[in-house]
Write a protein that holds these residues in place. Structure first.
Motif, PDB file in Angstrom:
ATOM      1  N   GLN A 165       0.847  -1.190   0.000  1.00 37.89           N
ATOM      2  CA  GLN A 165       0.000   0.000   0.000  1.00 37.89           C
ATOM      3  C   GLN A 165       0.883   1.240   0.000  1.00 37.89           C
ATOM      4  N   LEU A 166       0.685   2.068  -1.045  1.00 41.39           N
ATOM      5  CA  LEU A 166       1.396   3.337  -1.164  1.00 41.39           C
ATOM      6  C   LEU A 166       0.466   4.458  -0.730  1.00 41.39           C
ATOM      7  N   GLU A 167       0.881   5.709  -0.954  1.00 42.88           N
ATOM      8  CA  GLU A 167       0.048   6.835  -0.534  1.00 42.88           C
ATOM      9  C   GLU A 167      -1.306   6.842  -1.223  1.00 42.88           C
ATOM     10  N   GLN A 168      -1.317   6.627  -2.537  1.00 40.56           N
ATOM     11  CA  GLN A 168      -2.543   6.799  -3.305  1.00 40.56           C
ATOM     12  C   GLN A 168      -3.092   5.518  -3.914  1.00 40.56           C
ATOM     13  N   ARG A 169      -2.307   4.445  -3.956  1.00 36.71           N
ATOM     14  CA  ARG A 169      -2.782   3.228  -4.602  1.00 36.71           C
ATOM     15  C   ARG A 169      -2.116   2.008  -4.005  1.00 36.71           C
ATOM     16  N   ASN A 170      -2.639   0.856  -4.362  1.00 32.33           N
ATOM     17  CA  ASN A 170      -2.065  -0.413  -3.943  1.00 32.33           C
ATOM     18  C   ASN A 170      -1.284  -1.015  -5.094  1.00 32.33           C
ATOM     19  N   LEU A 171      -0.183  -1.625  -4.768  1.00 35.14           N
ATOM     20  CA  LEU A 171       0.663  -2.291  -5.749  1.00 35.14           C
ATOM     21  C   LEU A 171       0.553  -3.786  -5.504  1.00 35.14           C
ATOM     22  N   LEU A 172       0.061  -4.534  -6.491  1.00 39.12           N
ATOM     23  CA  LEU A 172      -0.112  -5.974  -6.363  1.00 39.12           C
ATOM     24  C   LEU A 172       1.027  -6.686  -7.069  1.00 39.12           C
ATOM     25  N   ILE A 173       1.766  -7.485  -6.326  1.00 31.41           N
ATOM     26  CA  ILE A 173       2.898  -8.221  -6.886  1.00 31.41           C
ATOM     27  C   ILE A 173       2.569  -9.706  -6.795  1.00 31.41           C
ATOM     28  N   ARG A 174       2.400 -10.319  -7.959  1.00 36.31           N
ATOM     29  CA  ARG A 174       2.127 -11.752  -8.015  1.00 36.31           C
ATOM     30  C   ARG A 174       3.429 -12.478  -8.322  1.00 36.31           C
ATOM     31  N   VAL A 175       3.687 -13.559  -7.608  1.00 32.27           N
ATOM     32  CA  VAL A 175       4.910 -14.328  -7.816  1.00 32.27           C
ATOM     33  C   VAL A 175       4.545 -15.722  -8.285  1.00 32.27           C
ATOM     34  N   ARG A 176       5.490 -16.368  -8.933  1.00 33.69           N
ATOM     35  CA  ARG A 176       5.248 -17.723  -9.426  1.00 33.69           C
ATOM     36  C   ARG A 176       5.485 -18.760  -8.342  1.00 33.69           C
ATOM     37  N   LYS A 177       6.478 -18.506  -7.496  1.00 35.76           N
ATOM     38  CA  LYS A 177       6.789 -19.436  -6.403  1.00 35.76           C
ATOM     39  C   LYS A 177       6.424 -18.762  -5.081  1.00 35.76           C
ATOM     40  N   LEU A 178       5.683 -19.459  -4.246  1.00 39.62           N
ATOM     41  CA  LEU A 178       5.271 -18.891  -2.968  1.00 39.62           C
ATOM     42  C   LEU A 178       6.452 -18.642  -2.040  1.00 39.62           C
ATOM     43  N   ASP A 179       7.543 -19.373  -2.219  1.00 44.40           N
ATOM     44  CA  ASP A 179       8.733 -19.150  -1.387  1.00 44.40           C
ATOM     45  C   ASP A 179       9.353 -17.784  -1.656  1.00 44.40           C
ATOM     46  N   ASP A 180       9.164 -17.271  -2.869  1.00 46.04           N
ATOM     47  CA  ASP A 180       9.708 -15.961  -3.206  1.00 46.04           C
ATOM     48  C   ASP A 180       9.033 -14.842  -2.427  1.00 46.04           C
ATOM     49  N   LEU A 181       7.779 -15.012  -2.037  1.00 47.24           N
ATOM     50  CA  LEU A 181       7.081 -13.992  -1.254  1.00 47.24           C
ATOM     51  C   LEU A 181       7.783 -13.736   0.068  1.00 47.24           C
ATOM     52  N   GLU A 182       8.193 -14.794   0.719  1.00 41.42           N
ATOM     53  CA  GLU A 182       8.869 -14.631   2.004  1.00 41.42           C
ATOM     54  C   GLU A 182      10.231 -13.961   1.825  1.00 41.42           C
ATOM     55  N   LYS A 183      10.947 -14.309   0.766  1.00 39.76           N
ATOM     56  CA  LYS A 183      12.241 -13.686   0.488  1.00 39.76           C
ATOM     57  C   LYS A 183      12.081 -12.186   0.230  1.00 39.76           C
ATOM     58  N   ILE A 184      11.078 -11.833  -0.578  1.00 40.23           N
ATOM     59  CA  ILE A 184      10.810 -10.420  -0.881  1.00 40.23           C
ATOM     60  C   ILE A 184      10.459  -9.676   0.399  1.00 40.23           C
ATOM     61  N   TYR A 185       9.605 -10.267   1.196  1.00 42.37           N
ATOM     62  CA  TYR A 185       9.154  -9.640   2.435  1.00 42.37           C
ATOM     63  C   TYR A 185      10.329  -9.417   3.393  1.00 42.37           C
ATOM     64  N   LEU A 186      11.205 -10.403   3.517  1.00 36.57           N
ATOM     65  CA  LEU A 186      12.361 -10.267   4.411  1.00 36.57           C
ATOM     66  C   LEU A 186      13.335  -9.207   3.922  1.00 36.57           C
ATOM     67  N   VAL A 187      13.578  -9.147   2.624  1.00 37.64           N
ATOM     68  CA  VAL A 187      14.482  -8.121   2.077  1.00 37.64           C
ATOM     69  C   VAL A 187      13.914  -6.731   2.298  1.00 37.64           C
ATOM     70  N   MET A 188      12.607  -6.576   2.110  1.00 35.20           N
ATOM     71  CA  MET A 188      11.998  -5.263   2.302  1.00 35.20           C
ATOM     72  C   MET A 188      11.992  -4.864   3.769  1.00 35.20           C
ATOM     73  N   LEU A 189      11.827  -5.807   4.665  1.00 40.52           N
ATOM     74  CA  LEU A 189      11.888  -5.501   6.095  1.00 40.52           C
ATOM     75  C   LEU A 189      13.293  -5.063   6.513  1.00 40.52           C
ATOM     76  N   GLU A 190      14.304  -5.685   5.934  1.00 38.88           N
ATOM     77  CA  GLU A 190      15.682  -5.318   6.251  1.00 38.88           C
ATOM     78  C   GLU A 190      16.015  -3.901   5.785  1.00 38.88           C
ATOM     79  N   ASN A 191      15.466  -3.496   4.657  1.00 37.89           N
ATOM     80  CA  ASN A 191      15.803  -2.203   4.074  1.00 37.89           C
ATOM     81  C   ASN A 191      14.956  -1.059   4.600  1.00 37.89           C
ATOM     82  N   GLN A 192      13.900  -1.353   5.352  1.00 39.07           N
ATOM     83  CA  GLN A 192      13.058  -0.251   5.843  1.00 39.07           C
ATOM     84  C   GLN A 192      13.567   0.299   7.131  1.00 39.07           C
TER      85      GLN A 192
END
Length: 98
Positions: free
Chosen positions: A71-98
């Motif tokens: 969720q951004l200021e004005q809209r939602n960004l939907l990211i669909r992945v092919r492998k469900l394991d990639d969601l956790e990797k993306i989430y962890l990388v984004m948590l580290e960088n915030q």
């Protein structure tokens, strides 16, 4: 296709027909062939040719069907992945960088 048909019937310039066919090919490539990629950087991310700073992200939600909702200021960004394991990797990388 209508423009190409009109140009051919009215004996228009060949360059116009060629450019219209190239435009159709680019539109097909952008709409159906190319898939957006997520590139994570240290200060933000690229998704669908848009740069998003991590500061702009208000919240992130993971769904069970393989969608990461950012969720951004004005809209939602939907990211669909092919492998469900990639969601956790993306989430962890984004948590580290915030």
């Amino acid at each position: 296709m209508i423009l190409i048909y009109n140009n051919v019937i009215q004996h228009g310039p060949v360059i116009t027909t060629t450019l219209l066919m190239a435009l159709i090919a680019v539109a097909v490539y952008l709409a159906w062939i190319r898939t957006p990629q997520l590139l994570l950087k240290s200060q933000g991310l690229f998704f669908a040719n848009i740069w998003i700073n991590y500061d702009r992200i208000k919240s992130m939600n993971l769904s069970e069907d393989g969608v990461l909702v950012i969720q951004l200021e004005q809209r939602n960004l939907l990211i669909r992945v092919r492998k469900l394991d990639d969601l956790e990797k993306i989430y962890l990388v984004m948590l580290e960088n915030q």
